[in-house]
Design an enzyme around this catalytic site. Structure first.
Site, short mmCIF file in Angstrom:
data_model
loop_
_atom_site.label_atom_id
_atom_site.label_comp_id
_atom_site.label_asym_id
_atom_site.label_seq_id
_atom_site.Cartn_x
_atom_site.Cartn_y
_atom_site.Cartn_z
N ASP A 142 0.85 -1.19 0.00
CA ASP A 142 0.00 0.00 0.00
C ASP A 142 0.90 1.25 0.00
OD1 ASP A 142 -1.66 2.10 0.54
OD2 ASP A 142 -2.67 1.16 2.26
N GLU A 190 30.19 6.24 6.26
CA GLU A 190 30.18 4.83 6.61
C GLU A 190 30.12 3.99 5.33
OE1 GLU A 190 26.34 3.54 8.38
OE2 GLU A 190 25.88 5.69 8.42
N CYS A 223 26.12 6.94 11.18
CA CYS A 223 25.61 8.23 10.72
C CYS A 223 26.08 9.40 11.58
CB CYS A 223 24.08 8.21 10.68
SG CYS A 223 23.43 6.89 9.67
N TYR A 258 20.25 -1.16 1.54
CA TYR A 258 19.82 -2.34 2.32
C TYR A 258 19.53 -3.52 1.39
CZ TYR A 258 19.15 1.07 6.04
OH TYR A 258 19.35 2.06 6.96
N THR A 271 13.92 3.00 2.84
CA THR A 271 14.68 3.98 3.62
C THR A 271 16.12 4.13 3.12
OG1 THR A 271 15.32 2.36 5.33
CG2 THR A 271 13.27 3.57 5.69
N SER A 319 16.44 -0.82 16.03
CA SER A 319 17.13 0.44 15.69
C SER A 319 16.23 1.64 16.02
CB SER A 319 17.58 0.46 14.23
OG SER A 319 16.48 0.55 13.35
N HIS A 364 18.72 13.70 12.94
CA HIS A 364 19.14 12.71 11.95
C HIS A 364 17.87 12.00 11.50
CE1 HIS A 364 20.81 9.29 10.00
NE2 HIS A 364 20.31 8.45 10.89
N LYS A 384 8.95 10.39 16.12
CA LYS A 384 8.71 9.29 17.06
C LYS A 384 9.50 9.52 18.35
CE LYS A 384 8.23 5.25 13.97
NZ LYS A 384 7.55 4.15 14.61
N ASN A 428 17.54 8.53 3.08
CA ASN A 428 18.56 8.58 4.12
C ASN A 428 19.92 8.79 3.49
OD1 ASN A 428 20.02 8.34 6.45
ND2 ASN A 428 19.39 6.26 6.94
N SER A 477 24.13 4.57 14.45
CA SER A 477 23.91 3.23 14.99
C SER A 477 25.21 2.63 15.48
CB SER A 477 23.31 2.33 13.91
OG SER A 477 22.00 2.74 13.63
#
Ligand code: CAA
Length: 390
Positions: free
Chosen positions: A28, A78, A110, A142, A151, A200, A232, A241, A274, A308
């Protein structure tokens, strides 16, 4: 006063539209555009890497005087292109910075560009009158059809750090935190990152909460002292969040202002994805370029960096009088408007075209889309060679 005197970003001129991608994957589209909060994702051709993107971000902001005054070049990344030689050493040459500068690469996921910015601040304190160039440059991968696919992204940021900065003056106090965890990592033998997605997210949220409490204790500052926070942003919903639970006890007025500015800080990430080390600074540019009339000189902006593995840092700066006259807003918006939208087929073909681990490669013949100033043109004698379009 030391801080960000000039700032710019670069992103490849090819992207995939995420509604198109969602439909093709049988997902979706609202999950990508609302649930994750992303609209488009930069997809670099094989001719763009950490070095070329970093040089492309830095070149437009440097004049002759800067090139003679920059004594430190730091690249946070990275997704470096060599285990030994730094991306900064290539960029130092491509930009024609004077020979007596030092050029190094820093890694902590990051967080790398923030480590560079902190180092630059200390360096200028110790060497008044000189300048430092800080770059964050990365390609986020990824893998196709993974939950992290939406992402991904690619791009670089460049900041000129000096005394009497014209954009953001950095304050001295900041709070950082380290904890060795496996939320996201990439072993040397892998071209794609490994991620424990849910963990994460939790780690990011927990870092912000823990650091904020320590920061407000040390600085005696609260949310009402800040005009905005930049984060970030691995995807645009992430910072929110982390922010929302801490805003719960604030007045509606404070909540509204911080969230309004948060939304303005996410515009560029929503259309790029990202960019790892540069992400926080892309958020800052997005906010400043937005022409928010509520922002004025002396306003405090909080900046939350998260890498991370994991290291986080919360620091802050003051907007400098006239900051709006030193932004590259028009250039940023034009570069995003003039990108090429890849078809699914083109996206997957470009994604799968990684550089073979052998010598004698001429990637330019592989990439018909890239029209950037600096690009990777060949690999011969196991050395990467870059060219500059005339
Ligand atoms: N309409 C609207 N919303 C929808 C929806 C729909 N049809 N379907 C799902 N959603 C919502 C979900 O409710 C969820 O919202 P909340 O997070 O607010 O609960 C959101 O969309 C995502 O859904 P899922 O959690 O089911 O998504 P997922 O399992 O596919 O994975 C992800 C999401 C974990 C972010 C994954 O993309 C990922 O692993 N990304 C890479 C890791 C990452 O970015 N981590 C961030 C912190 S680490 C960091 O910051 C460092 C770094 O740069 C990597």
């Amino acid at each position: 006063m030391i801080g960000i005197d000039k700032i710019n970003f670069f992103t490849p001129n090819t992207y995939i539209d995420l509604v198109t991608l969602a439909k093709h994957r049988g997902i979706d589209p609202d999950k990508f555009t609302i649930g994750i909060g992303q609209a488009k994702m930069a997809v670099p051709t094989i001719t763009q890497d950490t070095v070329s993107m970093g040089a492309n971000a830095a070149f437009p902001i440097l004049d002759k005087e800067d090139l003679n005054k920059i004594d430190l070049v730091v690249v946070g990344t990275e997704t470096g292109i060599d285990e030994s030689k730094s991306a900064a050493s290539f960029i130092h040459q491509l930009l024609n910075i004077h020979p007596f500068a030092k050029a190094i690469e820093i890694k902590q996921a990051c967080y790398g560009a923030t480590a560079g910015l902190m180092m630059a601040q200390d360096f200028i304190k110790a060497h008044p009158g000189r300048k430092a160039l800080v770059i964050g440059s990365d390609i986020s991968r990824y893998g196709l059809k993974t939950s992290g696919e939406v992402t991904q992204g690619a791009g670089a940021i460049a900041m000129l750090v000096s005394e009497n900065p014209r954009i953001l003056a950095l304050e001295d106090t900041s709070v950082s935190m380290t904890e060795s965890i496996f939320d996201f990592w990439r072993p040397n033998y892998s071209d794609t990152a490994i991620v424990d997605g849910k963990f994460s997210n939790e780690a990011y949220i927990n870092f912000f909460k823990t650091i904020w409490h320590e920061f407000s204790k040390q600085t005696e500052l609260s949310f009402e002292d800040f005009k905005a926070f930049c984060f970030h942003l691995p995807y645009t919903k992430m910072g929110k969040k982390a922010l929302l639970p801490l805003l719960e006890n604030e007045s509606d007025e404070i909540k509204e202002l911080i969230l309004h500015h948060y939304n303005l800080s996410t515009t560029y990430t929503r259309d790029i994805g990202n960019i790892y080390t540069g992400s926080l600074y892309l958020s800052l540019m997005s906010l400043l370029d937005s022409d928010a009339h509520s922002l004025k000189d002396n306003d405090l902006i909080g900046l939350f960096s998260y890498g991370s593995g994991a290291v986080g840092e919360l620091f802050y700066g003051r907007l400098v009088k006239g900051f709006e006259n030193h932004l590259l807003k028009k250039e940023h918006q034009t570069s995003l408007e003039n990108r090429y939208a890849l078809s699914i087929d083109e996206y997957e073909t470009i994604f799968n075209k990684v550089l073979p681990k052998e010598d004698g490669i001429h990637p330019l013949s592989e990439a018909k889309f890239d029209n950037s100033l600096f690009y990777l043109s060949s690999i011969t004698n196991h050395q990467r060679h870059y060219s500059k379009r005339q």
